[in-house]
Scaffold this motif. Structure first.
Motif, PDB file in Angstrom:
ATOM      1  N   ALA A  65       0.833  -1.208   0.000  1.00  0.00           N
ATOM      2  CA  ALA A  65       0.000   0.000   0.000  1.00  0.00           C
ATOM      3  C   ALA A  65       0.864   1.253   0.000  1.00  0.00           C
ATOM      4  O   ALA A  65       0.562   2.241  -0.703  1.00  0.00           O
ATOM      5  CB  ALA A  65      -0.929  -0.012   1.214  1.00  0.00           C
ATOM      6  N   GLU A  66       1.946   1.227   0.764  1.00  0.00           N
ATOM      7  CA  GLU A  66       2.854   2.373   0.782  1.00  0.00           C
ATOM      8  C   GLU A  66       3.518   2.559  -0.582  1.00  0.00           C
ATOM      9  O   GLU A  66       3.719   3.701  -1.035  1.00  0.00           O
ATOM     10  CB  GLU A  66       3.930   2.189   1.851  1.00  0.00           C
ATOM     11  N   ALA A  67       3.862   1.450  -1.212  1.00  0.00           N
ATOM     12  CA  ALA A  67       4.516   1.546  -2.524  1.00  0.00           C
ATOM     13  C   ALA A  67       3.638   2.298  -3.517  1.00  0.00           C
ATOM     14  O   ALA A  67       4.121   3.118  -4.304  1.00  0.00           O
ATOM     15  CB  ALA A  67       4.838   0.146  -3.050  1.00  0.00           C
ATOM     16  N   ARG A  68       2.333   2.025  -3.482  1.00  0.00           N
ATOM     17  CA  ARG A  68       1.419   2.735  -4.377  1.00  0.00           C
ATOM     18  C   ARG A  68       1.447   4.230  -4.092  1.00  0.00           C
ATOM     19  O   ARG A  68       1.430   5.050  -5.012  1.00  0.00           O
ATOM     20  CB  ARG A  68       0.002   2.196  -4.207  1.00  0.00           C
ATOM     21  N   ALA A  69       1.479   4.583  -2.783  1.00  0.00           N
ATOM     22  CA  ALA A  69       1.508   6.003  -2.416  1.00  0.00           C
ATOM     23  C   ALA A  69       2.784   6.681  -2.901  1.00  0.00           C
ATOM     24  O   ALA A  69       2.801   7.889  -3.152  1.00  0.00           O
ATOM     25  CB  ALA A  69       1.382   6.146  -0.896  1.00  0.00           C
ATOM     26  N   TYR A  70       3.835   5.893  -3.064  1.00  0.00           N
ATOM     27  CA  TYR A  70       5.105   6.445  -3.527  1.00  0.00           C
ATOM     28  C   TYR A  70       5.269   6.342  -5.043  1.00  0.00           C
ATOM     29  O   TYR A  70       6.352   6.582  -5.580  1.00  0.00           O
ATOM     30  CB  TYR A  70       6.272   5.740  -2.818  1.00  0.00           C
ATOM     31  N   GLY A  71       4.189   5.986  -5.737  1.00  0.00           N
ATOM     32  CA  GLY A  71       4.220   6.046  -7.189  1.00  0.00           C
ATOM     33  C   GLY A  71       4.422   4.732  -7.905  1.00  0.00           C
ATOM     34  O   GLY A  71       4.454   4.706  -9.137  1.00  0.00           O
ATOM     35  N   TRP A  72       4.573   3.649  -7.162  1.00  0.00           N
ATOM     36  CA  TRP A  72       4.778   2.351  -7.806  1.00  0.00           C
ATOM     37  C   TRP A  72       3.442   1.737  -8.202  1.00  0.00           C
ATOM     38  O   TRP A  72       2.473   1.791  -7.461  1.00  0.00           O
ATOM     39  CB  TRP A  72       5.503   1.386  -6.866  1.00  0.00           C
ATOM     40  N   GLU A  73       3.408   1.144  -9.396  1.00  0.00           N
ATOM     41  CA  GLU A  73       2.232   0.420  -9.836  1.00  0.00           C
ATOM     42  C   GLU A  73       2.402  -1.040  -9.435  1.00  0.00           C
ATOM     43  O   GLU A  73       3.160  -1.790 -10.057  1.00  0.00           O
ATOM     44  CB  GLU A  73       2.063   0.548 -11.347  1.00  0.00           C
ATOM     45  N   VAL A  74       1.729  -1.433  -8.370  1.00  0.00           N
ATOM     46  CA  VAL A  74       1.870  -2.799  -7.860  1.00  0.00           C
ATOM     47  C   VAL A  74       0.493  -3.399  -7.616  1.00  0.00           C
ATOM     48  O   VAL A  74      -0.451  -2.701  -7.255  1.00  0.00           O
ATOM     49  CB  VAL A  74       2.687  -2.835  -6.551  1.00  0.00           C
ATOM     50  N   THR A  75       0.427  -4.694  -7.811  1.00  0.00           N
ATOM     51  CA  THR A  75      -0.805  -5.423  -7.545  1.00  0.00           C
ATOM     52  C   THR A  75      -0.462  -6.644  -6.699  1.00  0.00           C
ATOM     53  O   THR A  75       0.464  -7.393  -7.021  1.00  0.00           O
ATOM     54  CB  THR A  75      -1.474  -5.895  -8.842  1.00  0.00           C
ATOM     55  N   ALA A  76      -1.176  -6.821  -5.611  1.00  0.00           N
ATOM     56  CA  ALA A  76      -0.908  -7.938  -4.714  1.00  0.00           C
ATOM     57  C   ALA A  76      -2.022  -8.966  -4.798  1.00  0.00           C
ATOM     58  O   ALA A  76      -3.203  -8.625  -4.834  1.00  0.00           O
ATOM     59  CB  ALA A  76      -0.785  -7.437  -3.277  1.00  0.00           C
ATOM     60  N   GLY A  77      -1.631 -10.231  -4.849  1.00  0.00           N
ATOM     61  CA  GLY A  77      -2.609 -11.301  -4.728  1.00  0.00           C
ATOM     62  C   GLY A  77      -2.768 -11.664  -3.262  1.00  0.00           C
ATOM     63  O   GLY A  77      -2.364 -10.924  -2.377  1.00  0.00           O
ATOM     64  N   GLY A  78      -3.353 -12.801  -2.993  1.00  0.00           N
ATOM     65  CA  GLY A  78      -3.503 -13.235  -1.620  1.00  0.00           C
ATOM     66  C   GLY A  78      -2.195 -13.784  -1.074  1.00  0.00           C
ATOM     67  O   GLY A  78      -1.259 -14.091  -1.816  1.00  0.00           O
ATOM     68  N   PHE A  79      -2.130 -13.900   0.239  1.00  0.00           N
ATOM     69  CA  PHE A  79      -0.932 -14.430   0.883  1.00  0.00           C
ATOM     70  C   PHE A  79      -0.927 -15.950   0.749  1.00  0.00           C
ATOM     71  O   PHE A  79      -1.897 -16.625   1.108  1.00  0.00           O
ATOM     72  CB  PHE A  79      -0.903 -14.021   2.352  1.00  0.00           C
ATOM     73  N   ASP A  80       0.167 -16.506   0.245  1.00  0.00           N
ATOM     74  CA  ASP A  80       0.292 -17.948   0.010  1.00  0.00           C
ATOM     75  C   ASP A  80       0.974 -18.579   1.217  1.00  0.00           C
ATOM     76  O   ASP A  80       2.199 -18.717   1.256  1.00  0.00           O
ATOM     77  CB  ASP A  80       1.095 -18.194  -1.264  1.00  0.00           C
ATOM     78  N   TRP A  81       0.170 -18.968   2.218  1.00  0.00           N
ATOM     79  CA  TRP A  81       0.717 -19.550   3.433  1.00  0.00           C
ATOM     80  C   TRP A  81       1.497 -20.841   3.169  1.00  0.00           C
ATOM     81  O   TRP A  81       2.610 -21.003   3.706  1.00  0.00           O
ATOM     82  CB  TRP A  81      -0.390 -19.783   4.453  1.00  0.00           C
ATOM     83  N   PRO A  82       0.983 -21.796   2.372  1.00  0.00           N
ATOM     84  CA  PRO A  82       1.755 -23.021   2.135  1.00  0.00           C
ATOM     85  C   PRO A  82       3.134 -22.758   1.542  1.00  0.00           C
ATOM     86  O   PRO A  82       4.117 -23.417   1.908  1.00  0.00           O
ATOM     87  CB  PRO A  82       0.868 -23.816   1.169  1.00  0.00           C
ATOM     88  N   ALA A  83       3.230 -21.798   0.613  1.00  0.00           N
ATOM     89  CA  ALA A  83       4.523 -21.486   0.015  1.00  0.00           C
ATOM     90  C   ALA A  83       5.465 -20.899   1.058  1.00  0.00           C
ATOM     91  O   ALA A  83       6.653 -21.257   1.127  1.00  0.00           O
ATOM     92  CB  ALA A  83       4.349 -20.511  -1.144  1.00  0.00           C
ATOM     93  N   PHE A  84       4.929 -19.991   1.886  1.00  0.00           N
ATOM     94  CA  PHE A  84       5.760 -19.403   2.940  1.00  0.00           C
ATOM     95  C   PHE A  84       6.203 -20.457   3.931  1.00  0.00           C
ATOM     96  O   PHE A  84       7.367 -20.512   4.332  1.00  0.00           O
ATOM     97  CB  PHE A  84       4.993 -18.289   3.667  1.00  0.00           C
ATOM     98  N   ARG A  85       5.259 -21.316   4.348  1.00  0.00           N
ATOM     99  CA  ARG A  85       5.603 -22.314   5.351  1.00  0.00           C
ATOM    100  C   ARG A  85       6.663 -23.278   4.840  1.00  0.00           C
ATOM    101  O   ARG A  85       7.544 -23.717   5.593  1.00  0.00           O
ATOM    102  CB  ARG A  85       4.359 -23.089   5.775  1.00  0.00           C
TER     103      ARG A  85
END
Length: 452
Positions: A65-85
């Motif tokens: 969210a901060e990145a967008r405020a600083y001018g970056w065009e970013v899109t986030a999907g959902g958090f992938d818990w299995p991949a992180f774990r």
């Protein structure tokens, strides 16, 4: 009498491993260590390390969210818990191997089994084998405490969070200590709907009150339903989770219920009292300033002694023990002015006396400021940082420093060095500020906000 080993360590956590490595690797002792679970103990396997990695993971939602405020065009999907774990598990495997490798290189014999104290100089392994040692070190750490009624209802503890197959849609966290607050912030950052109840009137009991209030305010602003003066009255399993009735009359169904209501020393069934080792009311091993128990050949370090339950303290205690007993250099772990950090969002770093404790000890001046950091302000976020110094009115020494801000843990480490050296408020004032950074506020606080 000839012993099998000079030292036998029961417990493969941070304190026990450090003591074993120093005794064997630096002082030439014949050392064995037994660990019934994974090498590395609570910190590496079930605590500090995996928790901090989860803190990092949970922070990216706000970062995007901060990145967008600083001018970056970013899109986030959902958090992938299995991949992180999966990556988390791999990292813990690597760290466990590193701990084990350090012991092997130092020449420590490792037994992957439970061990108990048979007598002042004997340790019994789960296999039935008994080995003798001139000295025995108890370093079995602690474990989460759960009331019997909650345990019967199948609630989780902090240990279980790392092993979840999937994140729940909602969670109730019971407790108000740093573990409860940290996991409330972590799970909230990962997209879980979090409710936290604590029977006390404010979270983080024992910490500075102004800082506690600041953390609680930000947790609520982040969307955590934090309810103080409230406890669980009843839990019952229902399809999809648990129905919880609270003492304030509230009732809801949660996907998971996590109890973070304190920890207790791991001393049950170790044979300590039968061997003459004295235990305290909570089951903690009673030791003197040298970490020695009532049995001269038996010592204990770390959370099992319930002194200061922090990994760096356990490491200091283990190292001091090894230097004292095997290195010919008497050393005592210093438990004064120990800095610590609570990894909420924002973080809370602290060292020294709280304002309340300092006020009780004598006249003080309090220097404090709360402000919007540049990064947050530019992004339009309401977050405020808190910087606070507690100063003795007569000696001018800084008695305590409390920081609630991003990366507060990093800042408090360096502030602790100055306070440990006896820095005065005027020493802080004479230090040139680094600009523009949040920490410059620590050296630009000119007038006390209150005296007592």
């Amino acid at each position: 009498m000839a012993f099998d080993y000079d030292l036998f360590v029961i417990g493969g956590g941070s304190g026990g491993v450090r003591a074993a490595r120093i005794a064997a690797g630096e002082h030439g002792a014949r050392v064995a260590l037994a660990e019934e679970d994974r090498m590395g103990g609570t910190c590496v396997i079930r605590g500090c390390v995996p928790k901090k990695l989860m803190v990092f993971a949970s922070s990216f939602r706000d970062g995007i969210a901060e990145a967008r405020a600083y001018g970056w065009e970013v899109t986030a999907g959902g958090f992938d818990w299995p991949a992180f774990r999966a990556r988390l598990d791999a990292e813990l495997d690597r760290l466990e191997a590193a701990y084990r490798g350090g012991l092997e290189r130092a020449g420590v014999t490792v037994f992957d089994t439970r061990a108990t104290l048979a007598d002042a100089h004997s340790v019994r392994l789960a296999s039935g084998r008994t080995v003798s040692a001139k000295h025995v070190l108890i370093a079995t750490g602690g474990r989460p405490f759960v009331p019997a009624t909650a345990a019967a209802a199948g609630v989780l503890t902090s240990n279980d969070i790392f092993r979840l197959d999937a994140l729940p849609a909602s969670v109730l966290i019971v407790g108000g200590g740093f573990i409860a607050c940290e996991f409330a912030c972590i799970l909230n950052g990962m997209g879980v709907k979090v409710t936290q109840v604590y029977r006390g009137e404010q979270i983080l009991r024992g910490f500075d009150r102004e800082a506690r209030d600041h953390v609680a305010e930000h947790m609520r602003a982040a969307g955590i339903d934090l309810r103080t003066g409230c406890d669980v009255a009843r839990i019952e399993p229902v399809p999809g989770g648990s129905r919880v009735v609270a003492t304030d009359g509230g009732e809801a169904v949660f996907g998971k219920v996590v109890y973070a209501t304190g920890r207790q020393p791991n001393t049950e069934g170790l044979g300590l009292e039968a061997a003459g080792v004295k235990l305290g009311k909570r089951g903690e091993v009673m030791v003197d300033e040298w970490s020695q128990t009532a049995v001269p050949s038996v010592y204990a370090v770390g959370d099992v002694t319930d002194r200061i339950n922090l990994t760096p303290v356990a490491i200091r205690e283990g190292h001091a023990f090894a230097d004292t007993v095997f290195g010919g250099t008497p050393a005592r772990a210093d438990h004064g002015l120990v800095p610590s950090a609570v990894f909420t969002r924002p973080e809370f770093g602290t060292v020294g006396l709280t304002e309340e404790a300092a006020r009780a000890a004598g006249p003080i001046e309090v220097y404090s400021t709360a402000f919007r950091p540049m990064r947050s302000a530019f992004a339009g976020r309401p977050d405020r940082a808190l910087m606070k110094l507690v100063v003795a009115a007569d000696t001018r020494r800084v008695l305590g420093c409390h920081i609630v801000a991003p990366e507060a843990g990093e800042m408090i480490q360096l502030a602790a060095v100055a306070i440990r050296m006896g820095a005065t408020k005027e020493d802080f004032d004479r230090t040139v500020a680094v600009h523009p950074v949040m920490a410059e506020e620590l050296v630009t606080l000119r007038k006390p906000v209150r005296t007592a």
